[in-house]
Enzyme design. Structure first.
Site, PDB file in Angstrom:
ATOM      1  N   CYS A   2      80.801  82.775  56.634  1.00 33.87           N
ATOM      2  CA  CYS A   2      81.209  82.296  55.275  1.00 33.87           C
ATOM      3  C   CYS A   2      81.925  83.532  54.507  1.00 33.87           C
ATOM      4  O   CYS A   2      81.268  84.799  54.478  1.00 33.87           O
ATOM      5  CB  CYS A   2      79.627  81.952  54.368  1.00 33.87           C
ATOM      6  N   ARG A  27      87.540  83.573  57.039  1.00 35.70           N
ATOM      7  CA  ARG A  27      85.532  84.191  57.457  1.00 35.70           C
ATOM      8  C   ARG A  27      85.092  82.695  58.026  1.00 35.70           C
ATOM      9  O   ARG A  27      84.218  83.676  58.312  1.00 35.70           O
ATOM     10  CB  ARG A  27      85.401  84.766  55.959  1.00 35.70           C
ATOM     11  N   TRP A  73      81.535  78.083  57.341  1.00 30.34           N
ATOM     12  CA  TRP A  73      81.097  78.673  58.504  1.00 30.34           C
ATOM     13  C   TRP A  73      79.540  78.074  58.653  1.00 30.34           C
ATOM     14  O   TRP A  73      78.719  79.144  58.887  1.00 30.34           O
ATOM     15  CB  TRP A  73      81.705  79.923  59.359  1.00 30.34           C
ATOM     16  N   ASN A  99      75.557  83.572  52.283  1.00 33.87           N
ATOM     17  CA  ASN A  99      76.329  83.659  53.603  1.00 33.87           C
ATOM     18  C   ASN A  99      74.910  84.291  54.121  1.00 33.87           C
ATOM     19  O   ASN A  99      74.407  85.014  53.377  1.00 33.87           O
ATOM     20  CB  ASN A  99      77.176  84.726  53.802  1.00 33.87           C
ATOM     21  N   GLY A 100      74.535  84.352  55.038  1.00 34.30           N
ATOM     22  CA  GLY A 100      73.784  84.610  56.074  1.00 34.30           C
ATOM     23  C   GLY A 100      72.600  83.560  56.645  1.00 34.30           C
ATOM     24  O   GLY A 100      72.391  82.159  56.400  1.00 34.30           O
ATOM     25  N   GLU A 481      90.861  90.105  78.257  1.00 31.59           N
ATOM     26  CA  GLU A 481      91.057  90.038  76.707  1.00 31.59           C
ATOM     27  C   GLU A 481      92.247  88.772  76.410  1.00 31.59           C
ATOM     28  O   GLU A 481      92.386  88.332  75.640  1.00 31.59           O
ATOM     29  CB  GLU A 481      92.603  91.258  76.410  1.00 31.59           C
ATOM     30  N   LYS A 485      91.776  85.657  74.262  1.00 34.92           N
ATOM     31  CA  LYS A 485      92.777  85.030  73.768  1.00 34.92           C
ATOM     32  C   LYS A 485      93.449  83.573  74.089  1.00 34.92           C
ATOM     33  O   LYS A 485      93.828  82.998  72.775  1.00 34.92           O
ATOM     34  CB  LYS A 485      94.131  85.673  73.658  1.00 34.92           C
ATOM     35  N   GLU A 488      90.590  81.447  73.275  1.00 37.39           N
ATOM     36  CA  GLU A 488      90.388  81.211  71.475  1.00 37.39           C
ATOM     37  C   GLU A 488      91.572  79.963  70.818  1.00 37.39           C
ATOM     38  O   GLU A 488      90.903  79.649  69.895  1.00 37.39           O
ATOM     39  CB  GLU A 488      89.975  82.308  70.751  1.00 37.39           C
ATOM     40  N   HIS A 504      85.503  86.214  96.865  1.00 41.23           N
ATOM     41  CA  HIS A 504      84.661  85.481  97.102  1.00 41.23           C
ATOM     42  C   HIS A 504      83.963  84.411  96.020  1.00 41.23           C
ATOM     43  O   HIS A 504      82.654  84.364  95.896  1.00 41.23           O
ATOM     44  CB  HIS A 504      83.335  87.083  96.327  1.00 41.23           C
ATOM     45  N   LYS A 601      86.013  84.832  62.204  1.00 33.87           N
ATOM     46  CA  LYS A 601      86.770  85.927  62.285  1.00 33.87           C
ATOM     47  C   LYS A 601      85.796  86.982  62.296  1.00 33.87           C
ATOM     48  O   LYS A 601      85.115  87.923  62.985  1.00 33.87           O
ATOM     49  CB  LYS A 601      87.578  86.516  61.175  1.00 33.87           C
TER      50      LYS A 601
HETATM   51  C1  G6P Z   1      83.773  87.541  66.653  1.00 37.55           C
HETATM   52  C2  G6P Z   1      85.516  87.041  66.270  1.00 37.55           C
HETATM   53  C3  G6P Z   1      86.060  87.947  67.349  1.00 37.55           C
HETATM   54  C4  G6P Z   1      85.427  89.760  67.540  1.00 37.55           C
HETATM   55  C5  G6P Z   1      84.143  89.542  67.204  1.00 37.55           C
HETATM   56  C6  G6P Z   1      83.804  91.084  66.700  1.00 37.55           C
HETATM   57  O1  G6P Z   1      83.493  86.289  67.583  1.00 37.55           O
HETATM   58  O2  G6P Z   1      86.157  85.693  66.196  1.00 37.55           O
HETATM   59  O3  G6P Z   1      87.935  87.848  67.462  1.00 37.55           O
HETATM   60  O4  G6P Z   1      86.521  89.931  68.038  1.00 37.55           O
HETATM   61  O5  G6P Z   1      84.206  88.372  66.493  1.00 37.55           O
HETATM   62  O6  G6P Z   1      84.742  91.084  65.794  1.00 37.55           O
HETATM   63  P1  G6P Z   1      84.682  92.610  65.116  1.00 37.55           P
HETATM   64  O7  G6P Z   1      84.855  92.819  63.419  1.00 37.55           O
HETATM   65  O8  G6P Z   1      83.041  92.881  64.993  1.00 37.55           O
HETATM   66  O9  G6P Z   1      85.211  93.286  65.868  1.00 37.55           O
END
Ligand code: G6P
Length: 606
Positions: A2, A27, A73, A99-100, A481, A485, A488, A504, A601
């Site tokens: 949030c 956020r 969120w 938030n929390g 990675e 991506k 996501e 395997h 994020k």
């Molecule tokens: C969330 C985001 C990811 C990010 C992860 C770690 O899950 O959706 O995209 O990689 O947090 O975030 P940070 O700010 O700790 O790198």
């Protein structure tokens, strides 16, 4: 997670709050709301959906010079109009954004219900609004909020306004970030400085357990028991322009394009050609301490964890120190063995990810040494670690990490060279790697210029519902990675696998409709990877190779060649086309690239 924003001053609050919400939307974005105080009453607007949907309710027209706003969120109660923040007491006098998670919300709710309170949402936050209304004895708002918070178990970054006390806002922090912004005869606050960067000249980070009384002409901070605390304001690091999307359609694409400059900033002042090593001013461990390190453990979540996994190969190669990356979220719960001769490294773009922070605190609690690889200066993890390497990548707004992934690996490469040069890495190899790092930004820029080729590769995914990403060693981390991506932003099911493991089990799933992306550097494992490709081709699976120039020893369906750099640094370049690939697949599928469904994020709750 949030986003919270607040304003008190001489100007109309609503337009400032709404602009702040747009900035914070990355956020969290399942609902949004605003409350503005004016002449003893509160005007509140909130709704499910994005901030632009809140805009349609025209809250910008609310009159009043103080207020709070929130973008959500969902953690507690589904995303809906009624669960959107702010939440008010029954009389509509107090408004709260939060938030929390209030863990004892159910017990508090039962007590309030027994005293006749009715609830209009499913949230824990509403409980707090009723609690302060119930506890209000006419004393200063900060006293009432402190008393109520002493009854709360859980985490919060929260803000409270009272229509009857229009000259004050109260904010508190325990586990979720709150930053105060100091302006000219006005004060702001936010979950991060993006909320107020346009209006503030300096900022103050609240610490856990602190509460701030915010007035137009200043602020005071104290602990919940009333003891005053002293804060030192710091400069705003990122200016307003850094948050602009510019001519790009999406922040993700803009941030992929930022990478050459971002990498230059990560490298800035840290390459020491004279001794063929790197200089890391933020790490306070002396050479002797670093020589005592026998093991390295890298902790992070999501892309930050994968950056650690990528770099673990680099550190092992250059420094010959056994290095392992582990998701911070797993580490903290499995009663990990903390060793004194292990160097723990926390990687986090935001510096606020709760699981990573908790892992850092656990390491510290048991006497371990931990350093941070963090982008946001002054963030909680950066402060908790007390030492480390800042990325200086600039703000990253898209939910998916691109430039901060690259810069985290670069920062860890700087550390790897430093540790290597304290040990057995030769002058010549140090010099070679420094030259390689210096050349990295231009190579990234050259790959970005060939975006059209990658847009054409993305067409291979038109009919796909599933995809494999495979590679070996650091190439496997890059495959992880790439797959992260893709899933996501495009919502395609993408699974990363070590190329060696494909036979395997997962080979059973390879069909002509399931593309496999292979990370195929021309390294010692090239021939092994060629065998993997043959196995896939024999089952009719399409293969897309991200590789280096040279004679192909096997037929791919499609390929993209990146320039050869240095074997240890090649993973950084092999990743760039995979970022663009995910972007273009998502673009072709019409997905919401910057704000993918269900994600946030910065995840500041468990
Ligand atoms: C969330 C985001 C990811 C990010 C992860 C770690 O899950 O959706 O995209 O990689 O947090 O975030 P940070 O700010 O700790 O790198």
């Amino acid at each position: 997670m949030c986003g919270i924003v607040g304003y008190i001053g001489k100007r109309q609050a609503a337009p400032i709050l709404m602009a702040g919400l747009h900035r914070l939307e990355y956020r969290g974005y399942d609902s949004a709301g605003i409350a503005v105080g004016n002449k003893g009453t509160l005007k509140v607007a909130k709704c499910k959906g994005r901030v632009r949907e809140l805009d349609e309710l025209k809250p910008q027209r609310f009159k009043g010079v103080m207020g709070i706003a929130h973008t959500r969120w969902a953690t507690n109660g589904e995303p809906s109009d009624r669960n959107a923040h702010p939440h008010c007491d029954s009389a509509g006098r107090f408004a709260v954004v939060h938030n929390g998670i209030i863990e004892n919300a159910a017990a508090l709710k039962a007590q309030l219900a027994a005293r006749g309170v009715t609830f209009s949402s499913d949230t824990d936050t509403e409980v707090f609004a009723h609690l302060i209304a119930m506890m209000d004895d006419g004393s200063p708002l900060e006293n009432v909020v402190s008393a109520a918070l002493r009854l709360v178990v859980g985490t919060y970054g929260l803000a409270v306004i009272d229509a009857a006390r229009p000259d004050v806002l109260v904010v508190a922090r325990n586990g979720s970030p709150i930053v105060l912004g100091i302006g000219d005869k006005e004060m702001l606050f936010g979950s991060d400085s993006a909320a107020f960067v346009r209006h503030a000249t300096s900022m103050v980070h609240l610490d856990d357990g602190e509460i701030a009384v915010v007035r137009a002409d200043g602020y005071e901070t104290r602990k919940l028991d009333g003891t005053s605390t002293v804060k030192t304001p710091s400069e705003l690091v990122w200016k307003d322009e850094a948050y602009e999307k510019g001519t790009f359609d999406h922040y993700m694409r803009k941030e992929i394009g930022d990478q050459p400059d971002a990498v230059r900033r990560t490298l800035g002042g840290r390459l020491e050609a004279r001794f063929q090593t790197t200089h890391l001013g933020g790490i306070e461990l002396a050479a002797r301490d670093l020589l005592d390190v026998r093991r390295i453990k890298i902790l992070g979540c999501g892309a930050a964890y994968i950056a650690g996994a990528t770099a673990s190969h680099l550190i092992e190669q250059l420094a010959r120190i056994p290095t392992q990356a582990e998701p911070a979220s797993e580490f903290r719960y499995r009663n990990p063995v903390i060793e004194m001769d292990t160097l723990y490294i926390a990687v986090s773009q935001s510096g606020e990810t709760f699981d990573t922070l908790a892992a850092v605190q656990e390491v510290k609690r048991r006497g371990g040494r931990v350093i941070g690889i963090v982008n946001v200066v002054g963030s909680t993890i950066a402060r908790e670690c007390g030492q480390g390497i800042y990325l200086h990548a600039g703000p990253e707004i898209a939910v998916v990490s691109t430039k901060t992934f690259t810069c985290s690996v670069v920062a860890l490469a700087l550390l790897a060279i430093h540790l290597g040069r304290l040990r057995d890495l030769s002058n010549a190899n140090g010099a070679r790697l420094i030259k390689g790092l210096e050349a990295l930004p231009d190579h990234i820029a050259a790959i970005l210029k060939r975006e059209d080729e990658i847009a054409r590769l993305a067409e291979c995914f038109r009919k796909a519902e599933h995809a494999f990403y495979v590679g070996r060693a650091a190439g496997y981390a890059i495959a992880m990675e790439g797959a992260l991506k893709l899933k996501e932003v495009s919502y395609l099911h993408a699974e990363a696998y070590p190329a060696s493991e494909l036979k395997h089990g997962p080979l059973a799933l390879v069909t002509p409709e399931t593309p496999t992306v292979i990370v195929l550097p021309r390294d010692d494992l090239y021939r092994k990877n060629v065998s993997t490709i043959e196995e896939i081709k024999a089952r009719g699976g399409p293969v897309i190779a991200i590789t280096h120039p040279g004679e192909a020893h096997v037929a791919f369906d499609r390929s993209f060649e990146v320039p050869l750099l240095e074997p240890e640094l090649d993973p950084l370049l092999l990743n760039i086309p995979l970022q663009l690939l995910a972007y273009h697949v998502a673009l072709q599928r019409g997905c919401d690239i910057d704000q993918p469904r269900n994600l946030a994020k910065s995840v500041t709750v468990e």
